[in-house]
Design an enzyme around this catalytic site. Structure first.
Site, PDB file in Angstrom:
ATOM      1  N   TYR A 138       0.745  -1.283  -0.029  1.00  0.00           N
ATOM      2  CA  TYR A 138      -0.152  -0.077   0.099  1.00  0.00           C
ATOM      3  C   TYR A 138       0.809   1.396  -0.037  1.00  0.00           C
ATOM      4  O   TYR A 138       0.214   2.406  -0.353  1.00  0.00           O
ATOM      5  CB  TYR A 138      -1.065  -0.099   1.154  1.00  0.00           C
ATOM      6  CG  TYR A 138      -1.910  -1.101   1.263  1.00  0.00           C
ATOM      7  CD1 TYR A 138      -2.049  -1.715   0.063  1.00  0.00           C
ATOM      8  CD2 TYR A 138      -2.832  -1.317   2.244  1.00  0.00           C
ATOM      9  CE1 TYR A 138      -3.008  -2.884   0.225  1.00  0.00           C
ATOM     10  CE2 TYR A 138      -3.705  -2.464   2.360  1.00  0.00           C
ATOM     11  CZ  TYR A 138      -3.883  -3.117   1.214  1.00  0.00           C
ATOM     12  OH  TYR A 138      -5.022  -4.150   1.392  1.00  0.00           O
ATOM     13  N   ASP A 221      -3.085 -18.076   2.018  1.00  0.00           N
ATOM     14  CA  ASP A 221      -4.371 -18.730   1.268  1.00  0.00           C
ATOM     15  C   ASP A 221      -4.843 -19.687   2.404  1.00  0.00           C
ATOM     16  O   ASP A 221      -6.197 -19.912   2.495  1.00  0.00           O
ATOM     17  CB  ASP A 221      -3.835 -19.316   0.232  1.00  0.00           C
ATOM     18  CG  ASP A 221      -2.601 -19.762  -0.171  1.00  0.00           C
ATOM     19  OD1 ASP A 221      -1.892 -19.923   0.832  1.00  0.00           O
ATOM     20  OD2 ASP A 221      -2.364 -20.692  -0.981  1.00  0.00           O
ATOM     21  N   ASP A 245      -5.702  -6.638   6.021  1.00  0.00           N
ATOM     22  CA  ASP A 245      -6.682  -6.026   5.598  1.00  0.00           C
ATOM     23  C   ASP A 245      -7.656  -7.041   5.173  1.00  0.00           C
ATOM     24  O   ASP A 245      -9.098  -6.778   5.572  1.00  0.00           O
ATOM     25  CB  ASP A 245      -6.239  -5.170   4.076  1.00  0.00           C
ATOM     26  CG  ASP A 245      -7.348  -4.211   3.971  1.00  0.00           C
ATOM     27  OD1 ASP A 245      -8.360  -4.204   4.571  1.00  0.00           O
ATOM     28  OD2 ASP A 245      -6.952  -3.545   2.829  1.00  0.00           O
ATOM     29  N   ASP A 249     -10.854  -8.311   7.861  1.00  0.00           N
ATOM     30  CA  ASP A 249     -12.499  -8.219   7.602  1.00  0.00           C
ATOM     31  C   ASP A 249     -13.196  -9.563   7.421  1.00  0.00           C
ATOM     32  O   ASP A 249     -14.165  -9.489   7.812  1.00  0.00           O
ATOM     33  CB  ASP A 249     -12.611  -7.568   6.290  1.00  0.00           C
ATOM     34  CG  ASP A 249     -12.813  -6.186   6.316  1.00  0.00           C
ATOM     35  OD1 ASP A 249     -12.295  -5.542   7.351  1.00  0.00           O
ATOM     36  OD2 ASP A 249     -13.121  -5.519   5.108  1.00  0.00           O
TER      37      ASP A 249
END
Ligand code: NAD
Length: 358
Positions: A138, A221, A245, A249
């Site tokens: 990011y 994964d 991130d 969530d």
């Protein structure tokens, strides 16, 4: 305990008011709480033409901890990007050097059937995800878009972590695991990415200083899969910005109720910004229906992580648990047909539970 309180927009002021009631209860019980309030986000723009007014930042810098409601709302959606409410949030995180994001995912037995997973998979879940917040793809340079010689367009970003960035988040992960179940799972993609190979190396080096914490490694994964297959296997997860991130969530949805989840963002010295994970919910703002528990639980995190007051933190969490056990529900966590209370009454119920158990 000097606390900067930044209510923000939408439901922010309503839910923060309930958290302040909790702080005032602690103050009445002898805690040295000093509260100062300032505007941020859209409220900052309205007050001073800036989503992070200078005076707000100065207050946040001088405080030991920051309690934030939420920012944003349709009224501000057409402003230029630097004036948008979210910029206030990004700038304050950056200005305070908050590189560790803590996202607990906790499922109360009473609310287990609100999850999209079978209750037995999530009942009693108590998981903490540490996401590195200031590095990774990011922020890595170079990044951009360019035209190739054949005229085709290409976009590119750079995933990058320095040793010191990994080291400090790893230390934070081990320190938090030590305060909890003493199990740390570091999540990476070391089978494919060089950044992750370094991540794993450095985490293993740091582990030598925490022999009492059991460290494991998992590819991202697999971690995404394990979180929905058997989430209770985890205690603390530490990972980079992008993986964190996504995984945080995913984990928050295991609990089924966005109005219940607090978060913290910490600097190296333990100073922190505490906020619910949800946004400003303009659709229900000003109607006394928002769930204030995520914000109240953010105060519990503040007491634990900034003020190292485990007693007061547990006391607040126990009060929330008691209120849920008594069947007090805001609309977002109620089953169809169940009686509900508003924001204020939920706040009052938590304060009453606190008062009953000093
Ligand atoms: P949101 O989290 O505000 O709302 C999503 C849904 O959850 C809505 O239906 C809302 O009513 C409900 N909800 C959220 N918090 C609740 C609570 N405490 N009690 C009961 N219900 C609750 O997300 P959104 O609708 O995508 O965004 C609304 C605004 O919030 C936007 O302006 C967005 O930019 C902003 N936002 C801010 C933050 C933040 O301040 N950290 C985070 C996310 C979004």
């Amino acid at each position: 305990m000097k606390i900067a309180v930044l209510p923000g927009d939408g439901i922010g002021p309503e839910i923060v008011r309930q958290a302040v009631k909790v702080l005032e209860r602690l103050k009445a019980d002898g805690h040295a709480v000093v509260i100062e309030t300032a505007p941020i986000g859209g409220a900052g723009y309205d007050a001073a033409g800036d989503p992070l007014p200078e005076a707000t930042l100065a207050l946040a810098k001088s405080a030991d901890a920051v309690l934030l409601g939420a920012v944003g709302g349709p009224k501000y959606d057409t402003l230029d990007r630097p004036l948008r409410p979210e910029q206030g949030l990004l700038r304050i995180r950056q200005a305070l050097g908050l590189f560790t994001n803590l996202r607990p995912a906790l499922v109360y037995e009473e609310l287990a059937d609100a999850s999209s997973l079978r209750p037995e998979l999530v009942a009693g879940l108590d998981l903490m995800i540490l996401r590195e917040l200031t590095g990774d793809i990011y922020f890595g340079q170079p990044r951009g878009r360019r035209a190739l010689v054949n005229g085709e367009r290409e976009g590119f970003d750079t995933m990058k972590y320095s040793e010191s960035e990994i080291r400090r988040i790893a230390h934070a992960g081990f320190a938090i695991a030590r305060k909890r179940g003493k199990k740390l799972c570091s999540v990476d993609k070391a089978n494919v990415l060089d950044t992750s190979i370094l991540w794993r190396e450095v985490v293993n080096e740091v582990a030598k200083e925490y022999p009492d914490v059991a460290l494991s490694h998992m590819y991202v994964d697999n971690a995404a899969m394990q979180l929905v297959r058997a989430p209770k296997q985890f205690d603390v997860i530490v990972t980079g910005n992008m993986f964190g991130d996504i995984l945080s969530d995913e984990a928050s949805m295991l609990t089924g109720s966005i109005g219940m989840l607090p978060s913290a963002s910490l600097d190296a010295a333990g100073k922190g910004l505490y906020e619910p994970i949800h946004g400003s919910a303009p659709d229900i703002a000003g109607r006394d229906v928002a769930n204030p528990l995520a914000t109240i639980l953010s105060v519990a995190m503040m007491l634990r992580y900034t003020f190292s007051d485990e007693g007061a933190a547990s006391r607040i969490e126990a009060a929330v648990r008691r209120v849920l056990r008594d069947g007090v529900r805001t609309a977002d966590i109620a089953k169809p047909g169940e009686a509900t209370v508003g924001t204020e009454r939920m706040g009052d119920a938590v304060v009453a539970a606190l008062s009953a158990h000093r």
